[in-house]
Design a protein around this motif. Structure first.
Motif, PDB file in Angstrom:
ATOM      1  N   GLU A 153       0.821  -1.249  -0.013  1.00  0.00           N
ATOM      2  CA  GLU A 153       0.009  -0.087   0.160  1.00  0.00           C
ATOM      3  C   GLU A 153       0.987   1.197  -0.043  1.00  0.00           C
ATOM      4  O   GLU A 153       0.604   2.077  -0.740  1.00  0.00           O
ATOM      5  N   LYS A 154       1.985   1.129   0.677  1.00  0.00           N
ATOM      6  CA  LYS A 154       2.798   2.358   0.857  1.00  0.00           C
ATOM      7  C   LYS A 154       3.603   2.681  -0.612  1.00  0.00           C
ATOM      8  O   LYS A 154       3.688   3.744  -1.006  1.00  0.00           O
ATOM      9  N   GLN A 155       3.715   1.379  -1.221  1.00  0.00           N
ATOM     10  CA  GLN A 155       4.462   1.600  -2.478  1.00  0.00           C
ATOM     11  C   GLN A 155       3.539   2.281  -3.627  1.00  0.00           C
ATOM     12  O   GLN A 155       4.081   2.932  -4.528  1.00  0.00           O
ATOM     13  N   LYS A 156       2.208   1.863  -3.408  1.00  0.00           N
ATOM     14  CA  LYS A 156       1.215   2.334  -4.191  1.00  0.00           C
ATOM     15  C   LYS A 156       1.146   3.691  -3.899  1.00  0.00           C
ATOM     16  O   LYS A 156       1.106   4.663  -4.913  1.00  0.00           O
ATOM     17  N   LEU A 158       3.249   5.712  -2.751  1.00  0.00           N
ATOM     18  CA  LEU A 158       4.504   6.515  -3.235  1.00  0.00           C
ATOM     19  C   LEU A 158       4.324   6.832  -4.632  1.00  0.00           C
ATOM     20  O   LEU A 158       4.663   7.808  -5.177  1.00  0.00           O
ATOM     21  N   THR A 159       3.892   5.890  -5.373  1.00  0.00           N
ATOM     22  CA  THR A 159       3.590   6.131  -6.955  1.00  0.00           C
ATOM     23  C   THR A 159       2.942   7.127  -7.361  1.00  0.00           C
ATOM     24  O   THR A 159       3.007   8.050  -7.994  1.00  0.00           O
ATOM     25  N   GLU A 160       1.644   6.964  -6.337  1.00  0.00           N
ATOM     26  CA  GLU A 160       0.657   8.213  -6.435  1.00  0.00           C
ATOM     27  C   GLU A 160       1.096   9.509  -6.129  1.00  0.00           C
ATOM     28  O   GLU A 160       0.782  10.630  -6.927  1.00  0.00           O
ATOM     29  N   LEU A 161       1.982   9.687  -5.226  1.00  0.00           N
ATOM     30  CA  LEU A 161       2.595  10.939  -4.830  1.00  0.00           C
ATOM     31  C   LEU A 161       3.616  11.414  -5.759  1.00  0.00           C
ATOM     32  O   LEU A 161       3.705  12.768  -5.972  1.00  0.00           O
ATOM     33  N   GLN A 162       4.345  10.586  -6.273  1.00  0.00           N
ATOM     34  CA  GLN A 162       5.271  11.035  -7.235  1.00  0.00           C
ATOM     35  C   GLN A 162       4.657  11.553  -8.458  1.00  0.00           C
ATOM     36  O   GLN A 162       5.177  12.571  -9.202  1.00  0.00           O
ATOM     37  N   THR A 163       3.502  10.871  -8.918  1.00  0.00           N
ATOM     38  CA  THR A 163       2.653  11.478  -9.954  1.00  0.00           C
ATOM     39  C   THR A 163       2.009  12.776  -9.705  1.00  0.00           C
ATOM     40  O   THR A 163       2.157  13.729 -10.323  1.00  0.00           O
TER      41      THR A 163
END
Length: 533
Positions: A153-156, A158-163
């Motif tokens: 969930e944190k990796q997901k 993180l991907t959203e935050l980077q976008t």
């Protein structure tokens, strides 16, 4: 250990013949049909000299069942409990050292065999520990699964935050351009407004200076011939330049620029700047200042007369000399004040501390204010977007740190990351925030002391995750910085169980946690589930 203890009852029926004090593992060294060789190889003796109460071997191995050799060892079989080696010196010393009492076979002391009871208690304790280990390990597996899900969930996230960060960066740059474009007309309009106001201020100041200079010129021009002469200038002694209180002819002529007289234009251009700060007007202000004004004066002749005291008043004055002295002092101070106030006031009154209305820049005109409002709105939007970008950046850093952190072989310690645990003693409250810091605060109030911030895992090479090290805490007085080692123990709950200070400024804390529970051995069958040997 649990496996060995539970197997003891199965071995009770097996008896191997061997000399007294010899363990089952060493019985093959003691063969009755052969000479005995000392275990250290120092000598070989007939077997009948074993346990003859005389020490033949240097290592004492020929007397395992007597007290003849002070360096020998006696083996307690302790059937039903744990086998034990004791010093040969304790054999037949009147103290029951073995739970089966075999060490006191010839001392006259009757030792009760407590091995079965001790074994029972030991097995109960080990069974309880095994139960804690089993339950703790069960919880540990749940923690591992929880971390796997949380990490995904944190990796997901993180991907959203980077976008989101990329989008915000574009937005910030766009709003920066909008802000800079809006600030250009704002700056131009504000600069025009300020320039106009400063020009008006300068013109107003110049006009005031001209008026002050003209007023001073008229006062100095006693004969009203349109010029100020050296003699007329000498009437103002406050313009003295050498500090003797008198404006000499040479000083006056120097002020006039080496001329004997000057007209109004030259007076303003050359003379006024040199005398304006010293010059005192001959005309009193028309407005009567308040009592607190330092320039409040009345001509001495206008002061009310003091009535002559009567005879009775004179007697009162004699009885009250202190009051009379005080009145005299007050009168003296009034006279001195009147004398000082007789001097003409300065032509230019001192400026007030706070700016007057004239010194304040007037409000912006409607068009300038519109430019300011538009620019401020652009700044607000830009700053809000910039704050959002900083928040996202911080969230990304925190997530990256947490995802990449070493939380154990399978992430079982990850749940400790955002938690803190406390232990209260008689004097202090100890607080452990795993992977962050350890602190100590007086129980009765006061500031916390840093006992160390996270350093690294500090267990031995084969068990790295059994201890944590917290370093670089608050320095001790004339000593090192405080540090704390946290030992991790298996338990069903997460709790700080103890804190000690084994060495100065070095603390030892124990934390019980399911994450420290090893995988337990398979459960052994109960006694009723197998055949006796």
């Amino acid at each position: 250990m649990l496996l060995l203890v539970l197997l003891f009852p199965m071995c009770w029926a097996v008896e191997v013949k061997r000399p007294r004090g010899v363990s089952l593992t060493n019985h093959h060294f003691y063969e009755e049909s052969k000479p005995f060789t000392c275990l250290d190889g120092s000598a070989t003796i007939p077997f009948d000299q074993v346990n003859d109460d005389y020490c033949d071997c240097k290592d004492g191995s020929d007397e395992p069942g007597t007290a003849a050799c002070p360096n020998g060892s006696f083996h307690c079989t302790n059937t039903g409990y744990k086998p034990l080696y004791i010093s040969s010196r304790w054999v037949n010393d009147g103290v029951c050292d073995c739970c089966d009492g075999t060490d006191e076979y010839n001392s006259g002391i009757i030792c009760e065999n407590t091995c079965k009871e001790k074994g029972r208690k030991e097995r109960e304790t080990l069974q309880q520990m095994a139960e804690v280990t089993r339950e703790g390990f069960r919880l540990k597996k749940i923690l591992i699964e929880d971390w796997k899900k949380a990490r995904e969930e944190k990796q997901k996230k993180l991907t959203e935050l980077q976008t989101t960060k990329k989008s915000l960066e574009d937005q910030v740059e766009m709003l920066r351009s909008v802000k800079e474009e809006a600030e250009k007309p704002e700056k131009e309009a504000k600069d025009r407004h300020r320039k106009l106001w400063e020009e008006q201020q300068a013109a107003s100041k110049a006009q005031r200076e001209q008026e002050l200079a003209a007023s001073a010129f008229q006062e100095l021009d006693d004969d009203m011939d349109g010029a100020v002469s050296v003699a007329e200038l000498q009437t103002h002694s406050e313009l003295d330049t050498d500090g003797d209180g008198v404006l000499s002819e040479g000083e006056a002529q120097a002020l006039l620029g080496a001329d004997m007289q000057t007209d109004a234009t030259a007076f303003y251009d050359r003379v006024w700047a040199a005398i304006r700060n010293k010059y005192r007007s001959e005309v009193l202000p028309t407005d009567v200042p308040g009592p607190s004004d330092p320039h409040l004066t009345k001509p001495k002749e206008e002061q009310p007369l003091v009535p002559t005291p009567t005879a009775e008043e004179e007697e009162d004055e004699e009885e009250e000399p202190d009051e009379e002295e005080e009145e005299e002092e007050e009168e003296d101070s009034q006279v001195q004040g009147e004398q000082s106030k007789d001097a003409p006031p300065p032509l230019v009154p001192p400026q007030p501390d706070s700016p007057t209305e004239e010194d304040k820049m007037p409000p912006y005109d409607e068009q300038t204010q519109a430019f300011i409002d538009a620019a401020q709105e652009a700044r607000d939007k830009f700053e809000e977007a910039e704050r959002s970008l900083k928040d996202v950046d911080e969230s990304i850093r925190n997530l990256e740190q947490e995802i990449s952190f070493d939380f154990g072989p399978n992430g079982e310690f990850a749940y400790l990351y955002s938690q803190c645990y406390e232990l209260t003693t008689n004097e202090y409250i100890y607080r452990l925030c795993p992977f962050k810091l350890v602190s100590q605060k007086p129980k009765l109030g006061g500031s916390p002391t840093n006992l160390g911030t996270w350093g690294s895992w500090a267990g031995p090479e084969h068990d790295k995750f059994s201890a944590m090290k917290y370093e670089q805490g608050t320095g001790c007085w004339q000593g090192p910085n405080r540090s704390t080692t946290v030992r991790l123990l298996c338990g069903k709950e997460t709790v700080v169980t103890s804190t000690t200070e084994p060495s100065r400024c070095e603390y030892l804390m124990e934390l019980m946690t399911p994450a420290a529970c090893p995988e337990p051995p398979p459960e052994l069958p109960t006694e009723g589930d197998h055949d006796e040997l």
